[in-house]
Design an enzyme around this catalytic site. Structure first.
Site, PDB file in Angstrom:
ATOM      1  NE  ARG A 179      55.698  69.246  30.767  1.00 58.03           N
ATOM      2  CZ  ARG A 179      55.107  68.372  31.055  1.00 58.03           C
ATOM      3  NH1 ARG A 179      55.782  67.223  31.356  1.00 58.03           N
ATOM      4  NH2 ARG A 179      53.774  68.481  31.394  1.00 58.03           N
ATOM      5  NE  ARG A 202      63.980  73.724  -7.167  1.00 58.83           N
ATOM      6  CZ  ARG A 202      64.333  75.150  -7.655  1.00 58.83           C
ATOM      7  NH1 ARG A 202      65.486  74.884  -8.421  1.00 58.83           N
ATOM      8  NH2 ARG A 202      64.227  76.019  -6.962  1.00 58.83           N
TER       9      ARG A 202
END
Length: 459
Positions: free
Chosen positions: A17, A334
């Site tokens: 699911r 970064r």
């Protein structure tokens, strides 16, 4: 005398699911895989390593959990009873109790489980079931009690009668068994049910009919019982866990201005008097000091941040920021960025694999990559550290007290020494010695009366 405690974690199912190629127990809740929450919750209960039953995605689950558990393999998923039987060789001869729980129940607290095990050990129960009261019990196994309030059986939703479906006391899927009685009862479990599976709860009826006492311990906080079977339940689990984390942070002295819309992972550490506005996401193993301000829209992951910084609507990942630094708005830091004290990174500035020493400023529209930049440097607007030739990346070194004029392009590898200047609009391809100014641009030529040569539309 306390009995030996064994722990068995059921993590063999795929979780169809979830609609995912990732094994269900590896889906994340507040920055940790669900099975990590379970393994961490049971650690304080025993010195014995838990035994985890793996099946679908066995290799990836075992690799993720590593040496925090032992493992047994369930090659076919034939129900919870069948899953427990796979651990028989490891556990059947042990004397003591066994706590059984699922790998997709990340909300249980260690204190809750410790209290549950203690209650069982004080009782004469062959097995104690951890139960909860649910406003909407649909989908859960129901606890069927006798007139004397002992547990008769647990009936699954699919097999429950109309009357049984009205019962609000549900099975959380967590049990403590007398270890040897567990495996004796499992040998008698049949699969004559709607799913053709061997249900672990069927052992309760078997033990009761053998004259053993079946007990129950009811949770005080229903949210701990939340299991995750689909993405909707995963969202609920995340919401509850983020709420817990935020509550603990606020109690410890962190100011969350809109805690319902602030997402802070479990392994994040934040110091007192730091203010976090709504709409902020802080992920991974981030450590943030005291007296910082982090404004709406910021996203920070796996970074170290000191004290007294202001981070305005910026994206920061794998970065080290020291003290009294100002960042943003709309900066992007970064990986492998290091900002020393009093650095300023302004709007639309990107930094990657670079160290900026104290008091250096890059105010606007700039890219700094693969560089070491000294202290008290001014980086003008529109500056680009040109570090990549399409194949390799190269390093730039900038000394102290350097003034980099606006729209400078620094083509690595290059060294700019202390106390130098680059003229605005230059493309620097050679080293600049100390006290020099680097100029690399064409001279301006003005063409007189050129306007008259241009074609003009009729007025």
């Amino acid at each position: 005398m306390n009995e030996e405690v064994n722990v068995l974690v059921l993590a063999a199912g795929h979780g169809s699911r979830m609609k995912s190629s990732v094994p269900k127990v590896l889906h994340s809740v507040a920055g940790r895989a669900m099975i990590d929450w379970v393994i961490d919750a049971v650690k304080p209960l025993t010195d014995n390593k838990p035994v985890t039953v793996i099946g679908v995605g066995a290799e990836s689950v075992a690799k993720h959990v590593g040496d925090h558990s032992e493992f047994v393999l369930q090659t076919k998923q034939l129900g919870t009873g069948h899953a427990v039987q796979q651990a028989q060789e490891r556990l059947a001869d042990k004397v003591g109790v066994t706590l059984i729980m699922s790998g997709d129940t990340p909300m249980f607290r260690s204190d809750t489980l410790a209290e549950f095990v203690k209650e069982h050990q004080k009782s004469n129960n062959a097995v104690t079931v951890l139960t909860a009261m649910a406003d909407n019990p649909t989908g859960y196994g129901r606890i069927v009690r006798a007139d004397d309030d002992t547990v008769l059986k647990i009936v699954e939703q699919k097999d429950a009668s109309v009357t049984e479906r009205r019962i609000q006391e549900i099975n959380t899927g967590v049990y403590v068994f007398d270890n040897q009685l567990l495996f004796e009862a499992l040998a008698q479990v049949k699969n004559n049910n709607a799913q053709g599976e061997y249900y672990l709860p069927d052992t309760l009826d078997i033990l009761r009919k053998s004259g053993h006492q079946i007990g129950a311990h009811t949770l005080q906080d229903f949210t701990e019982s939340l299991g995750v079977n689909d993405r909707v339940a995963l969202s609920v689990a995340n919401r509850v866990m983020y709420s817990r984390i935020n509550h603990e942070l606020m109690v410890s002295g962190v100011e969350l201005m809109d805690s319902q819309n602030t997402y802070i992972d479990a392994d994040v550490v934040i110091g007192q008097d730091t203010v976090v506005e709504g709409g902020v996401t802080i992920l991974g193993h981030t450590v943030i000091g005291r007296d910082n301000l982090i404004t709406s829209g910021s996203r920070i992951s796996n970074s170290e941040i000191g004290d007294g910084n202001v981070i305005t609507t910026s994206h920061i990942e794998n970065t080290i920021i020291e003290n009294n630094v100002t960042i943003g708005p709309y900066a992007h830091l970064r990986p492998d960025t290091i900002l020393k004290d009093n650095v300023h990174i302004g709007n639309f500035v990107e930094v990657k694999q670079a160290m900026l020493a104290k008091n250096t400023k890059a105010g606007h529209l700039t890219y700094i990559g693969n560089a070491e930049v000294g202290s008290d440097v001014n980086v003008g607007a529109g500056t680009i550290f040109v570090n990549y030739d399409g194949v390799n990346k190269y390093h730039t070194k900038v000394g102290d007290n350097v003034f980099i004029g606006s729209n400078t392009k620094i083509v690595a590898p290059v060294t700019i020494e202390n106390e130098t200047i680059t003229a605005a609009g230059s493309t620097i391809t050679k080293d600049i010695p100390m006290h020099a100014m680097g100029i690399a641009r064409s001279r301006q030529v003005n063409k007189a009366d050129f306007w008259e040569r241009m074609p003009h539309k009729e007025k």
